[in-house]
Design an enzyme around this catalytic site. Structure first.
Site, short mmCIF file in Angstrom:
data_model
loop_
_atom_site.label_atom_id
_atom_site.label_comp_id
_atom_site.label_asym_id
_atom_site.label_seq_id
_atom_site.Cartn_x
_atom_site.Cartn_y
_atom_site.Cartn_z
N HIS A 127 83.48 31.81 95.62
CA HIS A 127 83.17 33.00 94.84
C HIS A 127 84.32 33.25 93.87
O HIS A 127 85.48 33.42 94.30
CB HIS A 127 83.04 34.23 95.74
N HIS A 130 76.19 17.94 98.62
CA HIS A 130 75.98 18.91 99.70
C HIS A 130 77.07 18.80 100.76
O HIS A 130 77.21 17.76 101.41
CB HIS A 130 74.61 18.69 100.35
N CYS A 132 71.57 22.84 96.38
CA CYS A 132 71.25 21.47 95.96
C CYS A 132 70.16 21.51 94.88
O CYS A 132 70.20 20.75 93.92
CB CYS A 132 70.77 20.63 97.15
N HIS A 159 75.74 25.72 101.92
CA HIS A 159 76.23 24.72 100.97
C HIS A 159 77.49 25.37 100.42
O HIS A 159 77.43 26.49 99.87
CB HIS A 159 75.18 24.47 99.88
N HIS A 218 80.35 27.17 98.72
CA HIS A 218 80.43 27.85 97.43
C HIS A 218 81.67 28.73 97.40
O HIS A 218 81.94 29.47 98.33
CB HIS A 218 79.16 28.67 97.15
N GLY A 239 80.95 34.83 107.71
CA GLY A 239 80.08 35.55 106.78
C GLY A 239 79.31 34.66 105.82
O GLY A 239 78.67 35.15 104.88
P1 5GP Z 1 77.96 33.84 101.15
O1 5GP Z 1 77.71 35.12 101.91
O2 5GP Z 1 77.24 32.67 101.78
O3 5GP Z 1 79.43 33.57 100.93
O4 5GP Z 1 77.37 34.07 99.72
C1 5GP Z 1 76.10 33.66 99.32
C2 5GP Z 1 76.05 33.85 97.83
O5 5GP Z 1 74.95 33.11 97.33
C3 5GP Z 1 75.86 35.29 97.39
O6 5GP Z 1 76.77 35.54 96.33
C4 5GP Z 1 74.42 35.31 96.88
O7 5GP Z 1 74.24 36.25 95.84
C5 5GP Z 1 74.26 33.91 96.39
N1 5GP Z 1 72.89 33.40 96.36
C6 5GP Z 1 72.03 33.28 97.42
N2 5GP Z 1 70.87 32.73 97.01
C7 5GP Z 1 71.00 32.47 95.68
C8 5GP Z 1 70.15 31.91 94.70
O8 5GP Z 1 69.01 31.53 94.95
N3 5GP Z 1 70.64 31.81 93.42
C9 5GP Z 1 71.90 32.23 93.11
N4 5GP Z 1 72.29 32.11 91.82
N5 5GP Z 1 72.74 32.76 94.01
C10 5GP Z 1 72.29 32.89 95.29
ZN ZN Z 2 73.07 21.71 99.41
#
Ligand code: 5GP
Ligand code: ZN
Length: 115
Positions: free
Chosen positions: A108, A53, A14, A104, A106, A99
């Site tokens: 990939h 969010h 956010c 929030h 996202h 995982g």
């Molecule tokens: P998840 O495991 O939740 O699918 O992936 C989390 C993703 O968020 C990872 O790719 C990690 O590198 C990314 N990430 C976590 N914190 C930050 C941040 O503060 N800035 C950015 N740009 N990416 C973040």
């Molecule tokens: Zn958020």
């Protein structure tokens, strides 16, 4: 658990979406924001997130279709811009058991290495 709690002051994505935390934004519009993942797991590793969010993908309704349709289209356009149409992945982790580390949603967008 509340499905879509209001934007949390502690939510890093956010803060990125609202420009409160400075991050190089690759793309943004009214529904979607895209930026590089902090820890790059492949030569191309972009996160495409809803501006609003959402904790995770559970409990989506028809009202959410525009946002999630836009996310997939933005990913497709970024893949074209990056000239990686030959091979890319778009995936999302849901919940701690899936995982998910940042709560929030996202997506990939990854290319250049199988993950
Ligand atoms: P998840 O495991 O939740 O699918 O992936 C989390 C993703 O968020 C990872 O790719 C990690 O590198 C990314 N990430 C976590 N914190 C930050 C941040 O503060 N800035 C950015 N740009 N990416 C973040
Ligand atoms: Zn958020």
């Amino acid at each position: 658990m509340e499905k879509n709690p209001v934007e949390s002051t502690s939510c890093i994505f956010c803060k990125i979406a609202s420009h409160e935390v400075e991050t190089k934004i690759i793309f943004e519009d009214d529904l979607v924001v895209a930026f590089k993942a902090q820890n790059q797991i492949a030569p191309v590793h972009i996160l495409v997130v809803p501006r609003k969010h959402y904790t995770n993908l559970n409990g989506l309704t028809q009202a959410d279709e525009a946002t999630y349709g836009r996310i997939v289209r933005v990913a497709s356009e970024l893949a074209a811009q990056k000239k990686i149409e030959d091979g890319w992945q778009l995936f999302v982790r849901v919940g701690k058991g899936g995982g998910q580390e940042v709560m929030h949603v996202h997506f990939h967008l990854v290319s250049g290495q199988h993950v």
